[in-house]
Motif scaffolding. Structure first.
Motif, mmCIF file in Angstrom:
data_model
loop_
_atom_site.group_PDB
_atom_site.id
_atom_site.type_symbol
_atom_site.label_atom_id
_atom_site.label_comp_id
_atom_site.label_asym_id
_atom_site.label_seq_id
_atom_site.Cartn_x
_atom_site.Cartn_y
_atom_site.Cartn_z
ATOM 1 N N GLN A 61 0.824 -1.209 0.000
ATOM 2 C CA GLN A 61 0.000 0.000 0.000
ATOM 3 C C GLN A 61 0.860 1.261 0.000
ATOM 4 N N THR A 62 1.971 1.196 0.722
ATOM 5 C CA THR A 62 2.800 2.378 0.934
ATOM 6 C C THR A 62 3.785 2.620 -0.192
ATOM 7 N N LEU A 63 4.374 1.555 -0.717
ATOM 8 C CA LEU A 63 5.429 1.679 -1.722
ATOM 9 C C LEU A 63 4.998 0.954 -2.986
ATOM 10 N N SER A 64 4.871 1.682 -4.071
ATOM 11 C CA SER A 64 4.272 1.137 -5.281
ATOM 12 C C SER A 64 5.228 0.335 -6.146
ATOM 13 N N ASP A 65 6.534 0.583 -6.031
ATOM 14 C CA ASP A 65 7.472 -0.096 -6.933
ATOM 15 C C ASP A 65 8.371 -1.058 -6.160
#
Length: 204
Positions: A167-171
């Motif tokens: 949820q927090t970090l997309s990559d």
């Protein structure tokens, strides 16, 4: 040639352990923590194995193992004290493409038992391909000595963080960097981080 170390989901897999002595006991002890559903077949079963079977509600067939017994099982351990029986079980398994381990007889095995390090969710399997079980045991002890006491708790905590990380970090590169930082901080602390410590790493 070296053996490739597959990691297999054992939970609910039906396994036949042919043999009732010390060797069979060791195999059962290794498999139980992984959720395998085991059946023990032997005309004589040691008191220690009987106690373990009763404690874990394992099926026990108190009779000599025979090739037709392998039908319906997902894997077989041939650990009797009779090589002829072990080889007959192995031949039947190979004919039905059932994975089989014949104790101390590599040529009849389709898989080997590793020297195993287990610490909570962590499993490390060590094999020398049958060349030197003694060397595998030595390496297992070296690895065990390196593992922090809090590692199982840290690994379970990191698993629980996975939804938050996505949820927090997309990559993926950002997640990998954050996981490395979280693990390093938890190891230095000697246990899982609290919410504030986690948030500080995710949002410096």
């Amino acid at each position: 040639m070296a053996y490739f170390p597959f990691f297999v989901e054992m939970n609910g897999q039906r396994g036949l352990v042919a043999g009732g002595g010390t060797v069979a006991l060791r195999k059962v002890e290794k498999l139980l923590p992984y959720g395998a559903q085991l059946t023990i077949a032997a005309p004589e079963i040691s008191p220690a194995l009987q106690a373990l079977a009763a404690e874990n509600d394992l099926a026990v067939w108190q009779k000599k193992a025979a090739p037709e017994m392998v039908n319906g099982f997902d894997f077989v351990i041939a650990a009797t004290d009779d090589p002829e029986t072990n080889h007959a079980l192995a031949a039947r398994c190979r004919g039905q493409k059932i994975p089989v381990n014949v104790v101390d007889d590599k040529d009849y095995c389709s898989f080997l038992f590793p020297s195993l390090v287990q610490s909570g969710p962590l499993s490390v399997g060590i094999s020398t391909g049958g060349a030197s079980p003694t060397a595998a045991v030595w390496l297992r002890k070296q690895i065990e000595a390196l593992l922090p006491d809090a590692l199982p708790e840290i690994l379970r905590w990191m698993e629980q963080l996975r939804p938050l990380m996505f949820q927090t970090l997309s990559d993926e590169p950002s997640r990998a960097k954050a996981y490395a930082a979280l693990l390093d901080a938890a190891l230095q602390k000697g246990g899982p981080l609290n919410d504030a410590e986690t948030e500080k790493i995710l949002h410096p």
